[in-house]
Design a protein around this motif. Structure first.
Motif, PDB file in Angstrom:
ATOM      1  N   VAL A   1       0.625  -1.127   0.010  1.00  9.75           N
ATOM      2  CA  VAL A   1      -0.634   0.176   0.312  1.00  9.75           C
ATOM      3  C   VAL A   1       0.893   1.340   0.071  1.00  9.75           C
ATOM      4  N   ILE A   2       0.828   1.928  -0.932  1.00 10.38           N
ATOM      5  CA  ILE A   2       1.264   4.066  -1.196  1.00 10.38           C
ATOM      6  C   ILE A   2       0.406   4.804  -1.062  1.00 10.38           C
TER       7      ILE A   2
ATOM      8  N   ALA B   1       7.177   2.670  -6.661  1.00 12.14           N
ATOM      9  CA  ALA B   1       6.553   3.555  -6.338  1.00 12.14           C
ATOM     10  C   ALA B   1       7.590   4.752  -6.932  1.00 12.14           C
ATOM     11  N   GLN B   2       9.211   4.131  -6.489  1.00 11.72           N
ATOM     12  CA  GLN B   2       9.985   6.021  -6.498  1.00 11.72           C
ATOM     13  C   GLN B   2      10.361   5.469  -8.172  1.00 11.72           C
ATOM     14  N   GLN B   3       9.620   5.311  -9.519  1.00 14.15           N
ATOM     15  CA  GLN B   3       9.879   5.146 -10.238  1.00 14.15           C
ATOM     16  C   GLN B   3       8.331   6.029 -11.101  1.00 14.15           C
ATOM     17  N   ASP B   4       7.193   6.579 -10.010  1.00 17.03           N
ATOM     18  CA  ASP B   4       5.864   7.171 -10.392  1.00 17.03           C
ATOM     19  C   ASP B   4       6.940   8.771 -10.469  1.00 17.03           C
TER      20      ASP B   4
ATOM     21  N   LYS C   1       6.850  -8.372  -5.919  1.00 14.92           N
ATOM     22  CA  LYS C   1       8.063  -9.862  -4.683  1.00 14.92           C
ATOM     23  C   LYS C   1       8.091  -9.933  -3.805  1.00 14.92           C
ATOM     24  N   SER C   2       8.239  -8.496  -3.902  1.00 12.71           N
ATOM     25  CA  SER C   2       8.903  -8.022  -2.229  1.00 12.71           C
ATOM     26  C   SER C   2       8.719  -6.399  -1.965  1.00 12.71           C
ATOM     27  N   LEU C   3       8.763  -6.057  -0.738  1.00 11.09           N
ATOM     28  CA  LEU C   3       8.426  -4.498   0.184  1.00 11.09           C
ATOM     29  C   LEU C   3       9.763  -3.722  -1.183  1.00 11.09           C
ATOM     30  N   GLY C   4      10.809  -4.241  -1.190  1.00 12.69           N
ATOM     31  CA  GLY C   4      11.400  -3.779  -2.287  1.00 12.69           C
ATOM     32  C   GLY C   4      11.309  -3.113  -3.912  1.00 12.69           C
ATOM     33  N   ALA C   5      10.820  -4.399  -4.794  1.00 13.93           N
ATOM     34  CA  ALA C   5      10.463  -4.032  -5.434  1.00 13.93           C
ATOM     35  C   ALA C   5       9.661  -3.209  -5.798  1.00 13.93           C
ATOM     36  N   ALA C   6       8.111  -3.257  -4.898  1.00 19.69           N
ATOM     37  CA  ALA C   6       7.500  -2.831  -4.818  1.00 19.69           C
ATOM     38  C   ALA C   6       8.014  -1.119  -4.018  1.00 19.69           C
ATOM     39  N   THR C   7       8.969  -1.043  -3.515  1.00 21.55           N
ATOM     40  CA  THR C   7       9.628   0.527  -3.260  1.00 21.55           C
ATOM     41  C   THR C   7      10.054   0.799  -4.687  1.00 21.55           C
ATOM     42  N   GLU C   8      10.712  -0.283  -5.510  1.00 22.75           N
ATOM     43  CA  GLU C   8      10.935   0.312  -6.470  1.00 22.75           C
ATOM     44  C   GLU C   8      10.340   1.111  -7.617  1.00 22.75           C
TER      45      GLU C   8
ATOM     46  N   THR D   1       4.380   7.577   1.645  1.00 19.90           N
ATOM     47  CA  THR D   1       4.811   5.763   1.932  1.00 19.90           C
ATOM     48  C   THR D   1       4.541   4.529   1.926  1.00 19.90           C
ATOM     49  N   ILE D   2       5.277   3.750   2.425  1.00 25.68           N
ATOM     50  CA  ILE D   2       4.822   2.385   2.031  1.00 25.68           C
ATOM     51  C   ILE D   2       4.612   1.577   3.160  1.00 25.68           C
ATOM     52  N   ARG D   3       3.502   0.335   2.825  1.00 21.98           N
ATOM     53  CA  ARG D   3       3.398  -0.378   3.851  1.00 21.98           C
ATOM     54  C   ARG D   3       2.391  -1.971   3.648  1.00 21.98           C
TER      55      ARG D   3
END
Length: 131
Positions: free
Chosen positions: A23-24, A89-92, A80-87, A103-105
Motif C-alpha cells: 500500500v502506497i 513507487a519511486q519510478q512514478d 515480489k517484495s517490499l523492495g520491488a514495490a518501493t522501486e 510512504t509504503i506498507r
C-alpha cells in the motif's frame, strides 16, 4: 509485536488467504502546478503497471471528514517484495519529480469479497459496487 513473516505464516496456517500486497500513500508536496504538470505521465505509468499486472488499485482518498479532496492517493501494488514495490513507487513520475512523496506498507489481505458481473454474449465485464 510479532515479526511480519511469522504473522503471515500463522495466518496461512489458520486458513486465511494471506496475500501480501503493498500500500502506497502518496501525498502532494504542496505544489499544485507540479502535480498537474506530471499527471499525464503519472496516469500513463499507472496504466503501464495495470497492464503488466503490478497495479491492483489506485485512486484518491478523501479528507478525514469525507467531505474534501486534499490530493492524497492510495495505490496498491503486487510485487515480489517490499523492495520491488518501493522501486515501483519511486519510478512514478509524481515521485521522481518531487510533486508527491509517499510512504509504503505491507498489507496482508486475509478476507473480503469482490463481485464481478460477466456477460458472455455482450462480451462485457463489470464490477458491481452495490453487491
Amino acid at each position: 509485536m510479532i515479526a511480519w513473516n511469522n504473522y503471515k505464516d500463522e495466518a496461512k496456517q489458520r486458513g486465511s488467504l494471506a496475500m501480501e500486497v503493498y500500500v502506497i500513500e502518496s501525498r502532494p508536496s504542496g505544489d499544485v502546478d507540479a502535480v498537474k504538470q506530471h499527471l499525464p505521465a503519472h496516469l500513463a505509468y499507472q496504466a503501464k503497471l495495470e497492464s503488466s499486472g503490478q497495479l491492483m488499485f489506485a485512486g484518491p482518498l478523501s479528507s478525514d471528514c469525507g467531505e474534501w479532496m486534499e490530493g492524497t492517493g492510495m495505490i496498491l501494488y503486487r510485487a515480489k517484495s517490499l523492495g520491488a514495490a518501493t522501486e515501483l513507487a519511486q519510478q512514478d513520475p509524481m515521485h521522481i519529480n518531487g510533486a508527491r512523496s509517499f510512504t509504503i506498507r505491507r498489507w496482508l489481505i486475509n478476507e473480503g469479497s469482490l463481485q464481478i458481473d460477466i456477460k458472455l454474449s455482450e462480451q462485457k465485464i463489470s464490477l458491481d459496487p452495490t453487491q
